[in-house]
Design a protein around this motif. Structure first.
Motif, mmCIF file in Angstrom:
data_model
loop_
_atom_site.group_PDB
_atom_site.id
_atom_site.type_symbol
_atom_site.label_atom_id
_atom_site.label_comp_id
_atom_site.label_asym_id
_atom_site.label_seq_id
_atom_site.Cartn_x
_atom_site.Cartn_y
_atom_site.Cartn_z
ATOM 1 N N HIS A 67 124.898 -4.016 85.292
ATOM 2 C CA HIS A 67 123.982 -4.852 86.070
ATOM 3 C C HIS A 67 124.032 -4.446 87.548
ATOM 4 N N ASN A 68 125.241 -4.321 88.096
ATOM 5 C CA ASN A 68 125.392 -3.923 89.498
ATOM 6 C C ASN A 68 124.837 -2.522 89.743
ATOM 7 N N SER B 92 122.407 -1.038 88.065
ATOM 8 C CA SER B 92 120.951 -1.124 88.012
ATOM 9 C C SER B 92 120.389 -1.671 89.328
ATOM 10 N N GLU B 93 121.013 -2.713 89.834
ATOM 11 C CA GLU B 93 120.595 -3.305 91.106
ATOM 12 C C GLU B 93 120.727 -2.284 92.236
ATOM 13 N N GLU C 152 117.953 0.411 92.089
ATOM 14 C CA GLU C 152 116.679 -0.103 92.603
ATOM 15 C C GLU C 152 116.660 -0.067 94.128
ATOM 16 N N LYS C 153 117.739 -0.504 94.747
ATOM 17 C CA LYS C 153 117.802 -0.526 96.214
ATOM 18 C C LYS C 153 117.835 0.889 96.785
ATOM 19 N N TYR D 276 125.015 3.051 98.184
ATOM 20 C CA TYR D 276 124.825 1.599 98.211
ATOM 21 C C TYR D 276 126.194 0.928 98.287
ATOM 22 N N PRO E 72 128.070 -2.446 97.949
ATOM 23 C CA PRO E 72 127.820 -3.795 97.412
ATOM 24 C C PRO E 72 128.307 -4.919 98.322
ATOM 25 N N LYS F 96 125.520 -4.950 100.870
ATOM 26 C CA LYS F 96 124.237 -4.907 100.173
ATOM 27 C C LYS F 96 123.223 -4.032 100.908
#
Length: 125
Positions: free
Chosen positions: A26-27, A29-30, A33-34, A86, A88, A91
């Motif tokens: 999930h992380n 994938s996020e 996207e960013k 990226y 986290p 963000k």
């Protein structure tokens, strides 16, 4: 009795591993996207991207987060490429690049040797 305990421990390990895997993907994938949005904002057209490297897991020595390396078509020097990381905790996506074997930041003078320069949108973030 011992077999029951072993089975319970094994099932718990599988459940815990599954939960950690779901969270990681999930992380990831996020983050992708960013990073992809940042690459678009940076100004590298998708049609000009020759290849991307987005490893499933970073090495232990790498900073926490996710990194995508982008190679573009018709780059003047084949040793030049773009790195988007990226983080986290903040963000945010951070840029670095490699020019003639030297890792550079956005403020480095060598950035002018990259085919695509950061857009005003990226510079003002």
């Amino acid at each position: 009795m011992n077999k029951k305990i072993i089975w319970i421990i094994l099932i718990l390990l599988i459940i815990i591993g599954g939960i950690f895997s779901i969270i990681h993907f999930h992380n990831r994938s996020e983050a992708e996207e960013k990073i992809d949005q940042y690459i678009a904002d940076y100004g590298i057209p998708k049609s000009k991207i020759k290849s991307e490297e987005y490893p499933m897991f970073n090495s232990l020595s790498a900073p926490k987060g996710f990194t995508k390396t982008v190679y573009v078509k018709n780059e003047n020097n084949k040793n030049n490429y773009y790195i988007f990381h990226y983080d986290p905790s903040s963000k945010k996506v951070k840029f670095s690049g490699v020019v003639e074997g030297n890792e550079i930041s956005m403020q480095d003078k060598l950035i002018k040797k990259l085919k695509y320069q950061p857009s005003d949108k990226v510079l003002n973030q």
